[in-house]
Design a protein around this motif. Structure first.
Motif, PDB file in Angstrom:
ATOM      1  N   ARG A 167       0.826  -1.219   0.000  1.00 37.46           N
ATOM      2  CA  ARG A 167       0.000   0.000   0.000  1.00 37.46           C
ATOM      3  C   ARG A 167       0.863   1.274   0.000  1.00 37.46           C
ATOM      4  NH1 ARG A 167      -4.406  -0.700  -1.536  1.00 37.46           N
ATOM      5  NH2 ARG A 167      -5.849  -2.281  -0.870  1.00 37.46           N
ATOM      6  N   PRO A 168       1.703   1.442  -1.003  1.00 37.46           N
ATOM      7  CA  PRO A 168       2.617   2.593  -1.010  1.00 37.46           C
ATOM      8  C   PRO A 168       1.897   3.908  -1.340  1.00 37.46           C
ATOM      9  CG  PRO A 168       2.796   1.379  -3.062  1.00 37.46           C
ATOM     10  CD  PRO A 168       1.847   0.604  -2.199  1.00 37.46           C
ATOM     11  N   ARG A 169       2.493   5.023  -0.897  1.00 36.90           N
ATOM     12  CA  ARG A 169       1.909   6.338  -1.218  1.00 36.90           C
ATOM     13  C   ARG A 169       2.262   6.763  -2.641  1.00 36.90           C
ATOM     14  NH1 ARG A 169       3.781   7.274   4.161  1.00 36.90           N
ATOM     15  NH2 ARG A 169       2.010   7.235   5.568  1.00 36.90           N
ATOM     16  N   ASN A 170       3.491   6.453  -3.042  1.00 31.67           N
ATOM     17  CA  ASN A 170       3.960   6.809  -4.389  1.00 31.67           C
ATOM     18  C   ASN A 170       4.660   5.597  -4.993  1.00 31.67           C
ATOM     19  OD1 ASN A 170       3.855  10.073  -4.263  1.00 31.67           O
ATOM     20  ND2 ASN A 170       4.624   9.273  -2.317  1.00 31.67           N
ATOM     21  N   VAL A 171       4.514   5.423  -6.306  1.00 35.04           N
ATOM     22  CA  VAL A 171       5.159   4.304  -7.003  1.00 35.04           C
ATOM     23  C   VAL A 171       5.988   4.830  -8.173  1.00 35.04           C
ATOM     24  CG1 VAL A 171       4.716   2.330  -8.537  1.00 35.04           C
ATOM     25  CG2 VAL A 171       3.526   2.499  -6.340  1.00 35.04           C
ATOM     26  N   MET A 172       7.193   4.292  -8.304  1.00 30.23           N
ATOM     27  CA  MET A 172       8.039   4.617  -9.459  1.00 30.23           C
ATOM     28  C   MET A 172       8.519   3.298 -10.057  1.00 30.23           C
ATOM     29  SD  MET A 172      11.416   7.000  -9.424  1.00 30.23           S
ATOM     30  CE  MET A 172      12.746   6.761 -10.600  1.00 30.23           C
ATOM     31  N   PRO A 173       7.899   2.843 -11.148  1.00 30.13           N
ATOM     32  CA  PRO A 173       8.339   1.586 -11.764  1.00 30.13           C
ATOM     33  C   PRO A 173       9.791   1.687 -12.240  1.00 30.13           C
ATOM     34  CG  PRO A 173       6.188   2.265 -12.609  1.00 30.13           C
ATOM     35  CD  PRO A 173       6.736   3.419 -11.852  1.00 30.13           C
ATOM     36  N   VAL A 174      10.569   0.618 -12.038  1.00 32.20           N
ATOM     37  CA  VAL A 174      11.971   0.596 -12.489  1.00 32.20           C
ATOM     38  C   VAL A 174      12.215  -0.719 -13.240  1.00 32.20           C
ATOM     39  CG1 VAL A 174      12.866   2.071 -10.642  1.00 32.20           C
ATOM     40  CG2 VAL A 174      12.757  -0.409 -10.279  1.00 32.20           C
ATOM     41  N   HIS A 175      13.368  -0.795 -13.872  1.00 28.07           N
ATOM     42  CA  HIS A 175      13.833  -2.018 -14.534  1.00 28.07           C
ATOM     43  C   HIS A 175      12.901  -2.470 -15.651  1.00 28.07           C
ATOM     44  CE1 HIS A 175      15.476  -6.006 -15.263  1.00 28.07           C
ATOM     45  NE2 HIS A 175      16.531  -5.650 -14.569  1.00 28.07           N
ATOM     46  N   GLY A 176      13.101  -1.925 -16.842  1.00 27.45           N
ATOM     47  CA  GLY A 176      12.299  -2.354 -17.987  1.00 27.45           C
ATOM     48  C   GLY A 176      12.295  -1.319 -19.088  1.00 27.45           C
ATOM     49  N   GLU A 177      11.789  -1.747 -20.244  1.00 30.48           N
ATOM     50  CA  GLU A 177      11.592  -0.811 -21.346  1.00 30.48           C
ATOM     51  C   GLU A 177      10.371   0.041 -21.017  1.00 30.48           C
ATOM     52  OE1 GLU A 177      11.310  -3.311 -24.824  1.00 30.48           O
ATOM     53  OE2 GLU A 177      13.255  -4.244 -24.391  1.00 30.48           O
TER      54      GLU A 177
END
Length: 561
Positions: free
Chosen positions: A393-403
């Motif tokens: 249940r995060p407040r902010n998400v930053m996807p990493v690792h990928g195209e």
């Protein structure tokens, strides 16, 4: 919502109490993972990996993250944290340590052991190393780190929670949620839940399989396919996998022991990595199964297993040389079975199929992902990522690792679970976490850094473009000698062409027009050699384009006599 950030400028100085996150690699391609965290004037680096070149990078050995934005601040780096031992997470570390050797290294036992052998290859003294395991907490300057077990396609992978005055960040590293892993070490969802209760302000999650629905298959599911190969094969078996895939090698060693076969490692990195894994207790070699690869030939074929590198079709790898019949001591015999126990990394498909075709032509039966369940991914699929978002249940998400498509798909999953603020960033995009909100704050220079032999960063994109033109379109040089007294062409044009596109006498009909054009220019008072060279380039370039549909590299040379 736009995901391109062309208008961004350099970020303003960081506000006191805010955390800055700058990805320098790994967001936009699968490789060269590196993220820099800044708080209170101090820096923490998570991962420092390489990207392997593709066909459009001729002559390039490796691609590194761009260190330029932190180069003059390396004395502010508290530590380099390595989440696991894959090349795309540790491979660039020696290049960074060349610039400042004293940076402490943090990682699990296996990760640091694999890195240590790389540092020796680079003739670097070992920096201070902090061996950590799941559950450990350790502080470096203003960064308090906590490590969480995650499973992946290499043992001893870790997620890292980073606590600062700006809040709690959780970085998964590469992970999946195999519930029955071969080593019994599962991704610690209880720790994820506990961190979620504390309040995760920013969640950085592995996006590689975000487009794949459901759950990633368990490593155990591959055992029957490997068993079947051993049961049915009446001759030698050659298995190719990543040189770091300890679990896959373990499955092969166990199958060999059960079927009365001996195993030999082929490929320098395979020999080195498995020796390290066995010494540290991650690989359990059954008694008497392992022999030196060259000595395998003394046994009958039905008792031989070769464990090789080259599952991605890398041109210099053991398997590629075997497929070309140019390996120093391994020759394919009709009836041999080759098992490619790996996925296809995007961009490598042609190279892999070239190897498969070469092996089949020599008489081998090739078992690969296309015709058997011989590999599972090391990354969480969409179902697992949804699970994680619901647990953390995060407040902010930053996807990493990928195209970029993977990052966008991962962001969509986060939103489905109710995360309001998803930041889609790419390499060089600076994201600040302040007062519990993450937002884009600017952009730093962040290009590809190419390693070519001994040179690092000397090759530019334009030089690579020249190499591609040379390889695909050929090369034409034109030499004309001008008599400066008479003002006429004294010799030439002499035309030399390189490349596989030109037949005998291909340039005969253009010699006369070039000669006429140069003489006309000379009679009109053009004596500057540069202008004459440009005239020649335009003339032959237009003709080659019209006649041969080619755009070669053209090097005109006008010599005054």
């Amino acid at each position: 919502m736009s995901h391109s950030h062309p208008e961004l400028s350099a970020p303003a100085p960081l506000d006191k109490g805010a955390l800055r996150v700058t990805p320098l690699g790994g967001l936009g391609d699968v490789g060269r993972n590196m993220t820099v965290f800044e708080y209170d004037g101090r820096l923490l680096i998570v991962d420092c990996g390489v990207l392997f070149p593709e066909d459009h990078h001729p002559g390039v050995d490796l691609i590194l993250p761009d260190f330029s934005s932190i180069r003059d601040r390396l004395d502010a780096v508290e530590a380099i944290v390595l989440t696991h031992g894959h090349e795309d997470h540790i491979g660039a570390t020696p290049y960074l340590l060349r610039e400042r050797q004293q940076i402490p290294l943090v990682g699990s036992k296996l990760t640091l052991a694999l890195l240590a052998s790389k540092l020796r290859e680079h003739r670097l003294r070992e920096s201070v190393q902090h061996v950590v395991k799941e559950g450990d907490r350790i502080a470096f300057g203003p960064f308090e780190l906590e490590f969480v077990a995650v499973n992946h396609s290499i043992p001893d992978a870790l997620a890292v929670a980073i606590r600062t005055g700006a809040g709690l960040v959780l970085h998964t590293g590469d992970f999946k949620m195999d519930q029955l892993p071969l080593d019994g070490r599962i991704t610690d969802l209880r720790a994820f839940a506990r961190l979620g209760e504390e309040g995760v302000d920013l969640f950085l999650t592995d996006s590689t399989n975000a487009e794949v629905p459901g759950f990633t298959t368990s490593e155990r599911k591959i055992t029957p396919a490997i068993e079947q190969v051993f049961r049915e094969s009446t001759q030698r078996i050659i298995v190719a996998s990543f040189a770091s895939h300890v679990h896959r090698v373990q499955q092969v060693l166990d199958a060999a022991a059960a079927h009365g076969r001996k195993v030999g490692y082929v490929g320098r990195s395979m020999v080195r990595n498995m020796q390290i894994a066995a010494e540290l207790g991650y690989l359990h070699v059954p008694e008497g199964v392992l022999v030196e690869a060259k000595k395998l030939a003394d046994l009958p074929p039905e008792r031989q297993v070769l464990m090789s590198t080259g599952s991605q079709g890398e041109p210099m790898s053991a398997l590629s040389r075997i497929a070309q019949n140019s390996h120093s001591f391994v020759r394919i015999e009709a009836g041999d079975t080759v098992l490619l126990a790996s996925s296809l990394i995007p961009g490598n498909e042609n190279a892999v199929y070239r190897v498969i075709n070469g092996l089949a032509k020599l008489g081998a039966k090739v078992v690969h992902k296309g015709n058997a369940l011989v590999h599972v991914s090391g990354h969480a699929s969409a179902g697992e990522l949804l699970y994680c978002y619901n647990i953390v249940r995060p407040r902010n998400v930053m996807p990493v690792h990928g195209e970029i498509r993977h990052l966008l798909a991962n962001g969509d999953l986060a939103r489905l679970t109710g995360v309001d603020n998803v930041v889609i960033a790419e390499d060089g995009i600076v994201v600040d976490l302040a007062a519990g909100v993450a937002k884009v704050a600017g952009k730093v220079d962040c290009g590809y850094v190419f390693v070519d032999g001994q040179s690092v960063g000397d090759i530019t994109e334009s030089e690579l473009k020249d190499r591609r033109i040379l390889g695909e379109e050929g090369f034409v040089s034109v030499i004309v000698v001008v008599d400066s007294v008479s003002g006429k062409v004294a010799a030439g044009p002499e035309i030399h062409a390189r490349g596989n596109v030109w037949g005998e006498g291909a340039f005969d009909e253009i010699r006369g027009p070039i000669l006429d054009a140069v003489n006309v220019a000379l009679s009109e008072g053009v004596t500057d050699t540069y202008q004459l060279q440009q005239l020649i380039r335009r003339r032959i370039g237009r003709w080659v384009s019209d006649t041969h549909r080619r755009r070669p590299m053209i090097v005109p040379l006008v010599v005054e006599a």
